[in-house]
Scaffold this motif. Structure first.
Motif, mmCIF file in Angstrom:
data_model
loop_
_atom_site.group_PDB
_atom_site.id
_atom_site.type_symbol
_atom_site.label_atom_id
_atom_site.label_comp_id
_atom_site.label_asym_id
_atom_site.label_seq_id
_atom_site.Cartn_x
_atom_site.Cartn_y
_atom_site.Cartn_z
ATOM 1 N N GLY A 296 -31.056 0.514 -45.753
ATOM 2 C CA GLY A 296 -31.076 1.904 -45.323
ATOM 3 C C GLY A 296 -30.691 2.071 -43.876
ATOM 4 O O GLY A 296 -30.381 1.107 -43.154
ATOM 5 N N ALA A 297 -30.682 3.336 -43.452
ATOM 6 C CA ALA A 297 -30.291 3.674 -42.088
ATOM 7 C C ALA A 297 -31.292 4.654 -41.495
ATOM 8 O O ALA A 297 -31.901 5.447 -42.210
ATOM 9 N N ALA A 298 -31.443 4.597 -40.198
ATOM 10 C CA ALA A 298 -32.365 5.484 -39.471
ATOM 11 C C ALA A 298 -31.556 6.394 -38.564
ATOM 12 O O ALA A 298 -30.597 5.950 -37.917
ATOM 13 N N PRO A 299 -31.908 7.673 -38.481
ATOM 14 C CA PRO A 299 -31.163 8.589 -37.613
ATOM 15 C C PRO A 299 -31.298 8.205 -36.150
ATOM 16 O O PRO A 299 -32.367 7.787 -35.700
ATOM 17 N N ARG A 300 -30.232 8.363 -35.417
ATOM 18 C CA ARG A 300 -30.244 8.037 -33.993
ATOM 19 C C ARG A 300 -30.716 9.277 -33.224
ATOM 20 O O ARG A 300 -29.933 10.174 -32.901
ATOM 21 N N THR A 301 -31.997 9.297 -32.932
ATOM 22 C CA THR A 301 -32.625 10.477 -32.333
ATOM 23 C C THR A 301 -33.176 10.220 -30.932
ATOM 24 O O THR A 301 -33.798 11.110 -30.348
ATOM 25 N N ALA A 302 -32.985 9.025 -30.396
ATOM 26 C CA ALA A 302 -33.627 8.672 -29.120
ATOM 27 C C ALA A 302 -33.233 9.626 -28.002
ATOM 28 O O ALA A 302 -34.081 10.040 -27.196
ATOM 29 N N LEU A 303 -31.961 9.985 -27.925
ATOM 30 C CA LEU A 303 -31.491 10.883 -26.869
ATOM 31 C C LEU A 303 -32.180 12.239 -26.981
ATOM 32 O O LEU A 303 -32.657 12.800 -25.984
ATOM 33 N N LEU B 229 -23.161 19.401 -28.700
ATOM 34 C CA LEU B 229 -23.352 19.021 -30.100
ATOM 35 C C LEU B 229 -23.754 17.553 -30.166
ATOM 36 O O LEU B 229 -23.047 16.681 -29.643
ATOM 37 N N LEU B 230 -24.887 17.284 -30.795
ATOM 38 C CA LEU B 230 -25.334 15.910 -31.031
ATOM 39 C C LEU B 230 -24.917 15.494 -32.443
ATOM 40 O O LEU B 230 -25.422 16.011 -33.436
ATOM 41 N N ALA B 231 -23.966 14.576 -32.505
ATOM 42 C CA ALA B 231 -23.509 14.017 -33.778
ATOM 43 C C ALA B 231 -23.648 12.507 -33.682
ATOM 44 O O ALA B 231 -22.691 11.746 -33.866
ATOM 45 N N THR B 232 -24.865 12.081 -33.356
ATOM 46 C CA THR B 232 -25.132 10.690 -32.981
ATOM 47 C C THR B 232 -25.249 9.749 -34.174
ATOM 48 O O THR B 232 -25.325 8.532 -33.989
ATOM 49 N N GLY C 257 -18.934 9.804 -31.757
ATOM 50 C CA GLY C 257 -17.513 9.623 -32.039
ATOM 51 C C GLY C 257 -17.221 9.279 -33.476
ATOM 52 O O GLY C 257 -16.319 8.475 -33.752
ATOM 53 N N GLY C 258 -17.933 9.880 -34.414
ATOM 54 C CA GLY C 258 -17.663 9.660 -35.824
ATOM 55 C C GLY C 258 -16.909 10.821 -36.443
ATOM 56 O O GLY C 258 -16.300 11.643 -35.743
ATOM 57 N N LEU C 259 -16.961 10.908 -37.768
ATOM 58 C CA LEU C 259 -16.243 11.955 -38.489
ATOM 59 C C LEU C 259 -16.742 13.339 -38.098
ATOM 60 O O LEU C 259 -15.946 14.256 -37.864
ATOM 61 N N ALA C 260 -18.064 13.520 -38.023
ATOM 62 C CA ALA C 260 -18.613 14.834 -37.692
ATOM 63 C C ALA C 260 -18.152 15.295 -36.317
ATOM 64 O O ALA C 260 -17.736 16.445 -36.142
ATOM 65 N N GLY C 261 -18.214 14.410 -35.334
ATOM 66 C CA GLY C 261 -17.795 14.772 -33.994
ATOM 67 C C GLY C 261 -16.311 15.087 -33.914
ATOM 68 O O GLY C 261 -15.900 16.060 -33.265
ATOM 69 N N ALA C 262 -15.488 14.279 -34.580
ATOM 70 C CA ALA C 262 -14.042 14.495 -34.544
ATOM 71 C C ALA C 262 -13.663 15.802 -35.232
ATOM 72 O O ALA C 262 -12.796 16.549 -34.745
ATOM 73 N N LYS C 263 -14.294 16.104 -36.361
ATOM 74 C CA LYS C 263 -13.988 17.351 -37.065
ATOM 75 C C LYS C 263 -14.496 18.561 -36.297
ATOM 76 O O LYS C 263 -13.892 19.639 -36.344
ATOM 77 N N ALA C 264 -15.588 18.404 -35.564
ATOM 78 C CA ALA C 264 -16.064 19.503 -34.724
ATOM 79 C C ALA C 264 -15.058 19.795 -33.621
ATOM 80 O O ALA C 264 -14.736 20.962 -33.344
ATOM 81 N N ALA C 265 -14.556 18.746 -32.981
ATOM 82 C CA ALA C 265 -13.557 18.938 -31.922
ATOM 83 C C ALA C 265 -12.302 19.597 -32.472
ATOM 84 O O ALA C 265 -11.745 20.528 -31.860
ATOM 85 N N GLU C 266 -11.866 19.144 -33.629
ATOM 86 C CA GLU C 266 -10.686 19.733 -34.268
ATOM 87 C C GLU C 266 -10.906 21.212 -34.561
ATOM 88 O O GLU C 266 -10.017 22.056 -34.323
ATOM 89 N N THR C 267 -12.075 21.555 -35.047
ATOM 90 C CA THR C 267 -12.366 22.938 -35.415
ATOM 91 C C THR C 267 -12.456 23.839 -34.191
ATOM 92 O O THR C 267 -12.018 24.998 -34.224
ATOM 93 N N LEU C 268 -13.022 23.343 -33.102
ATOM 94 C CA LEU C 268 -13.075 24.145 -31.885
ATOM 95 C C LEU C 268 -11.675 24.593 -31.465
ATOM 96 O O LEU C 268 -11.460 25.760 -31.114
#
Length: 439
Positions: A247-254, A108-111, A13-24
């Protein structure tokens, strides 16, 4: 009218996910669009969390990607405050934390990513902070304000972008700030020593203390509250609050649990091709979590910045719709610290370049810096110089060799130094989707 026979699900539910939904929806997709986010807030942009919203210059509502009512109007089904806990690729479904199973035709995984934790004694004390989510920024705003009023001390572990931006915000409130960094300069692994020292000078002028070449090894406290920190060289610094900015680590567990291919590179991430497709043809990934086989740079790259989410979400949406996508964006990010605004375009990790060329007045912090290898521009940073992002990205994209002396000469237009291959940066927008990077 929504066609229930096709369902596209977006996890994140971040920017990438919201913009993907908008673009669809903008591209005419009439099936169900389901957006799943583990935060209760509607999708928002993260840069203000360490910039305008944190300093108090921006209102809270300004961070949201869309007005809350937009989602219903666009027939976007929201599952907020619900983490996705299991991905069943065979059954093409996602299980949520409350047990709900959501079917997908395309996923789409935008985790995104999560802050790395300090693994030292004392992290359970009150006053130890991270900054990744809006709730973190809400809390940190109050902390910085209180520190400023009480002449309190904030210790920041890490002199990367988040650490420096929070340091600038804290000094704006009047708090005392010490930054602990194992490298010899701020931003050392991004900008190298040539430009890192400039940021050290900038912050010192505003009263920030640096402790370079050391790591935070312990946070000490009394009655559950932070009172100081210790470093591996034996020093001790007073502290009322501590920010972990390492730093940050990618959320890849799923993705990992579902058997999707992950990147073996140093940045990790979910491995995707140039069309942002994972090892499963019905699953895509984008944003901070995705490691893209970058067609321009010729290597797999994970980019954690705003522009990648802004442009990657729409690119993934178009790919999910079967459109021809080659995500070859020049990496871009920006930062604001005190009176210095800067933008960076390109990719020049340590060891990849052989010289740094500057044009303009570095002393006045009005300049452009270029990282070169064999006279090819790998990256450029413009500091308090504007409307040059396009030409800089054209130079990066072109791969042409330039004369370093001409590159350093403000009298030589950047546009004259290289001709981009193909359609250039603007042409890549059409292939990848989304708005052009701001200048």
């Amino acid at each position: 009218m929504v066609d229930a026979h096709r369902t596209f699900v977006i996890v994140g539910g971040g920017l990438a996910g919201a913009k993907a939904a908008e673009t669809l929806r903008a591209e005419g997709f009439t099936g169900r669009v389901i957006l799943i986010g583990d935060e209760r807030d509607h999708p928002y942009e993260r840069p203000p969390l360490s910039k305008g919203y944190l300093t108090g210059s921006d209102e809270r509502d300004s961070v949201f990607v869309h007005e809350p009512a937009w989602y219903a109007a666009a027939d976007i089904e929201l599952h907020l405050g619900q983490p996705a806990v299991q991905l069943d690729r065979a059954g093409k479904s996602v299980r949520l934390g409350d047990g709900t199973r959501v079917h997908y035709d395309k996923l789409l995984l935008a985790t995104g990513a999560e802050p790395r934790r300090l693994e030292v004694p004392g992290t359970d004390l009150a006053g130890v902070h991270h900054l990744r989510r809006l709730a973190h920024a809400d809390r940190l705003r109050g902390v910085l304000s209180a520190l400023g009023q009480e002449n309190g001390h904030l210790v920041i572990a890490g002199a990367g972008w988040i650490g420096l931006e929070v340091a600038a915000a804290a000094r704006t409130y009047g708090a005392e700030v010490t930054v602990i960094e194992p490298e010899p300069t701020p931003l050392h692994t991004v900008l190298g020593p040539e430009l890192g020292s400039l940021f050290a000078d900038l912050h010192r002028e505003h009263g920030v203390r640096f402790h370079f070449g050391a790591r935070l090894t312990e946070i000490t406290g009394t009655d559950g509250m932070v009172v100081s920190v210790r470093t591996d060289d034996g020093d001790e610094h007073p502290a009322h609050d501590v920010l972990a900015a390492i730093g940050a680590a990618p959320r890849t567990a799923l993705a990992e649990a579902a058997g999707l291919e992950l990147s073996a590179g140093p940045g990790g991430g979910i491995a995707v091709d140039a069309s942002l497709r994972t090892s499963d043809p019905d699953i895509y990934a984008t944003g901070d979590a995705a490691a893209v086989a970058h067609p321009l740079l010729g290597e797999r790259l994970r980019v954690e910045h705003w522009a990648n989410a802004l442009n990657g979400g729409p690119a993934a949406a178009r790919a999910m719709l079967g459109k021809d996508v080659s995500y070859d964006r020049v990496p871009y990010f920006f930062s604001d610290q005190y009176d210095l605004g800067m933008e960076y375009s390109g990719y020049a990790p340590p060891g990849s370049y052989d010289q740094v060329v500057c044009r303009g007045d570095v002393g006045k912090r009005e300049f452009i810096a270029f990282w070169l290898r064999d006279n090819q521009v790998l990256a450029g940073l413009n500091a308090n110089v504007w409307d040059v992002t396009g030409p800089i990205q054209d130079l990066v994209r072109s791969g042409v060799r330039v004369d370093p002396h001409a590159l350093a000469d403000p009298g030589v237009p950047l546009e004259s130094l290289g001709t981009p291959k193909g359609a250039g940066a603007a042409g890549a927008t059409g292939a990848a989707g989304g708005a052009a990077d701001p200048a």
